[in-house]
Write an enzyme that holds these catalytic residues in place. Structure first.
Site, PDB file in Angstrom:
ATOM      1  N   LYS A   1       3.884   1.301  -3.759  1.00 42.09           N
ATOM      2  CA  LYS A   1       3.382   0.505  -4.875  1.00 42.09           C
ATOM      3  C   LYS A   1       4.255   0.603  -6.124  1.00 42.09           C
ATOM      4  CE  LYS A   1      -1.446   0.468  -3.402  1.00 42.09           C
ATOM      5  NZ  LYS A   1      -2.850   0.670  -3.790  1.00 42.09           N
TER       6      LYS A   1
ATOM      7  N   LEU B   1     -11.147   6.257  -2.801  1.00 43.82           N
ATOM      8  CA  LEU B   1     -10.564   4.958  -2.513  1.00 43.82           C
ATOM      9  C   LEU B   1     -10.362   4.719  -1.017  1.00 43.82           C
ATOM     10  CD1 LEU B   1     -10.151   4.953  -5.578  1.00 43.82           C
ATOM     11  CD2 LEU B   1      -7.847   4.040  -5.207  1.00 43.82           C
TER      12      LEU B   1
ATOM     13  N   GLY C   1      -4.587  12.689  -7.551  1.00 42.99           N
ATOM     14  CA  GLY C   1      -3.413  11.969  -7.076  1.00 42.99           C
ATOM     15  C   GLY C   1      -2.671  11.300  -8.212  1.00 42.99           C
TER      16      GLY C   1
ATOM     17  N   THR D   1       0.841  -1.193   0.000  1.00 38.95           N
ATOM     18  CA  THR D   1       0.000   0.000   0.000  1.00 38.95           C
ATOM     19  C   THR D   1       0.880   1.248   0.000  1.00 38.95           C
ATOM     20  OG1 THR D   1      -1.928   1.043   1.045  1.00 38.95           O
ATOM     21  CG2 THR D   1      -0.273   0.106   2.525  1.00 38.95           C
TER      22      THR D   1
END
Length: 240
Positions: free
Chosen positions: A63, A198, A122, A59
């Site tokens: 990543k 998310l 992002g 996470t």
């Protein structure tokens, strides 16, 4: 089987309880799932010195950083350029991306014909998986970040109007910093918008609260998390 989650400042994570509960239900007494909270990307290599480690999830913020330590990537992970699941088997470290399938299967039932273009908030590993999925679905998208050509300062009413799908892939708003929010002009949202965050903890972020006030449809990341976790579970078990 020894599994875990790699990340930074991830004590809040749902994954450890999710998988350890799963092991209990399935009667898998020799399975464990641990938290690997690493503060510096230069220390990632130490993860592979853990005895009998069979795989792990990845996470924020690793990543993309983890890729250089792997021997192989799945075709999907290679195209996305980010990994959220690693399998260690037969002397190889193989990277996969199950974020893509989790996001796709949780988003698709919500899509309507007018959701033809999206703004992705992002530019990290999660945003790459989201961009990959939207491209598969034929939805045009722009990645919005703090720096670069498409930055938050460019977000005016016209741009928000013509992008009825908004996806937050940043960690802003995650517990315990629940009052944080990406610098997105929520005042321009309408009932025509779908806002997907998310983040799953808290269940409703400040961004989703403000979106609801404007009549927009909202979705958090919990279903995506479940779907990507199950896809990772299938990958780990495929080799054992």
């Amino acid at each position: 089987m020894k599994l875990g989650l790699l990340g930074k400042n991830i004590s809040y994570s749902f994954s450890q309880k999710y998988f350890n509960d799963k092991f209990k239900v399935l009667g898998l007494k020799d399975y464990s799932y641990e938290i690997f909270d690493i503060q510096d990307k230069d220390s990632l290599e130490q993860l592979f010195t853990i005895p009998k480690l069979n795989g792990f999830n990845v996470t924020i913020p690793y990543k993309q950083d983890i890729v250089e330590y792997l021997d192989e990537l799945s075709p999907e992970a290679h195209k996305i350029g980010a990994v959220n699941t690693v399998l260690i088997a037969q002397g190889k470290k193989i990277g996969f991306n199950t974020d893509a399938i989790g996001f796709k299967n949780s988003l698709s039932p919500l899509l309507e014909p007018h959701h033809h273009s999206a703004l992705i908030l992002g530019s990290g590993g999660a945003s790459k998986a989201v961009s990959y999925v939207l491209n598969q679905l034929g939805i045009k998208s722009k990645i919005i970040s703090r720096n670069g050509e498409n930055n938050y300062s460019k977000l005016n009413e016209n741009m928000v109007f013509y992008h009825p799908l908004i996806i937050n892939t940043t960690p802003l708003g995650t517990f315990p910093n629940i009052d944080h929010i990406p610098p997105f002009p929520t005042k321009f949202l309408t009932p025509n918008h779908l806002v997907y965050d998310l983040i799953y903890n808290p269940e409703e972020t400040k961004l989703l609260q403000l979106a609801k006030e404007k009549g927009a449809k909202t979705k958090n990341g919990l279903e995506m998390l479940h779907l990507q976790a199950e896809a990772a579970w299938d990958i780990w078990n495929s080799m054992f």
